[in-house]
Design an enzyme around this catalytic site. Sequence first.
Site, PDB file in Angstrom:
ATOM      1  N   LYS A 281     -25.922  13.817  20.471  1.00 21.61           N
ATOM      2  CA  LYS A 281     -26.353  13.252  21.759  1.00 21.61           C
ATOM      3  C   LYS A 281     -27.799  13.632  22.044  1.00 21.61           C
ATOM      4  O   LYS A 281     -28.510  12.904  22.740  1.00 21.61           O
ATOM      5  CB  LYS A 281     -25.418  13.691  22.872  1.00 21.61           C
ATOM      6  CG  LYS A 281     -25.351  15.195  23.137  1.00 21.61           C
ATOM      7  CD  LYS A 281     -26.308  15.650  24.216  1.00 21.61           C
ATOM      8  CE  LYS A 281     -26.254  17.163  24.384  1.00 21.61           C
ATOM      9  NZ  LYS A 281     -27.199  17.648  25.419  1.00 21.61           N
ATOM     10  N   THR A 338     -27.414  13.275  29.336  1.00 24.81           N
ATOM     11  CA  THR A 338     -28.642  13.547  28.600  1.00 24.81           C
ATOM     12  C   THR A 338     -29.533  12.318  28.487  1.00 24.81           C
ATOM     13  O   THR A 338     -30.754  12.443  28.468  1.00 24.81           O
ATOM     14  CB  THR A 338     -28.294  14.077  27.186  1.00 24.81           C
ATOM     15  OG1 THR A 338     -27.291  15.087  27.296  1.00 24.81           O
ATOM     16  CG2 THR A 338     -29.502  14.663  26.515  1.00 24.81           C
TER      17      THR A 338
END
Length: 422
Positions: A281, A338
Amino acid sequence: MASVFMSPVSVSVSTNPRLQRTPSTSTSMFVSLASSDSQPPSEELYPETTGDRSRKDRRRVVRLAWEKLVRWSRSWRSKTKTDDVLERTNKVVVLGGGSFGTAMAAHVADRKAQLEVHMLVRDPQVCRSINESNFNCKYLPKHKLPENVIATTDAKSALLGADYCLHAVPVQFTSSFLEDIADYVDPCLPFISLSKGLELNTLRMMSQIIPQALRNPRQPFVALSGPSFALELMNKLPTAMVAASRDQRLASATQQLLASSHLRISTSSDVTGVEIAGALKNVLAIAAGIVVGMNLGNNSMAALVAQGCSEIRWLATKMGAKPTTITGLSGTGDIMLTCFVNLSRNRTVGVRLGLGEKLDDVLSSMNQVAEGVSTAGAVIALAQKYNVKMPVLTAVARIIDNELTPKKAVLELMSLPQVEEV
């Protein structure tokens, strides 16, 4: 449309003896009202309209569903017999004095005033700041730490007698760091890893790095991951994370140690899935930042993140992870945080690259590590190893290696063959 939404309600009402009504169900009400020949009932004969009754039915079903959930929660807590891990814990050591390590140290210290929380830091100035004024002068300088947080630069004293270890050292420095202090680590000390990423040259995950660096393949290990910014954790905003371990009892113990009124901890046995999602990620967040920096719009962002999620799922499942892990807190949850929020270090790197800055200039101006930069190359090596095509994450790696400009990467990605979605 209304009948579609109402049909589940009518089923719930008819199957619950507490809610049994006259033969006229909510579905028949909607049918009669939808008829072009029907007239509204007389208010004198029916002071409460059919629509009012339908709304009350819905509200009643929702209220009963919520009450059932609350009863289940209370019953679960009363029946579940757990050892009071927090009560039996006297000392926790946190390795690393960055923002997230500091936030977790403060969180654990707040859980029990008698608990000693020792932070092993390398910067003497940070050490003095924590011990003299209860502030980390370098990271989160505006947030006062609990008085039972103690900083030290001495590994031996920090680790002596510790019941749990929270490991917050960046992935690329973990191996050498742990090798230097391995003699002070109890072989039974549980390591709860907060670090996310893959070791660049070896492609190892933290579950492999830590036991090997400590020369103890049986070192107890937990991967803690999920959508959790340090700043929000310090501000006690509601947060949820996953504690993954192949030892179910250790995962449960970690849950009991860390869970609070503002931090939910789920447990999992899928260590690989949690670690791979947490590592990849960060790379995807760089790509998301590039989209922002280049001002490519919301359509591009949605398409990019969706494609990135698929690529992460393809690789993780090839490595043995569960698909449900990738769509859960440590996967999709962490990806959304994120990629879409400007507090992310990796996203910030991407934004600045998208604006045309050089990577070296970006990194030299940051006081924290953006793990996605180092992880990108390792991700591509893993993709080749498991024969998985990952166009978005590969493009990020090529941009970081200065082999492709962001603009050229976008053009090449948009020129890929139009294929069936998988």
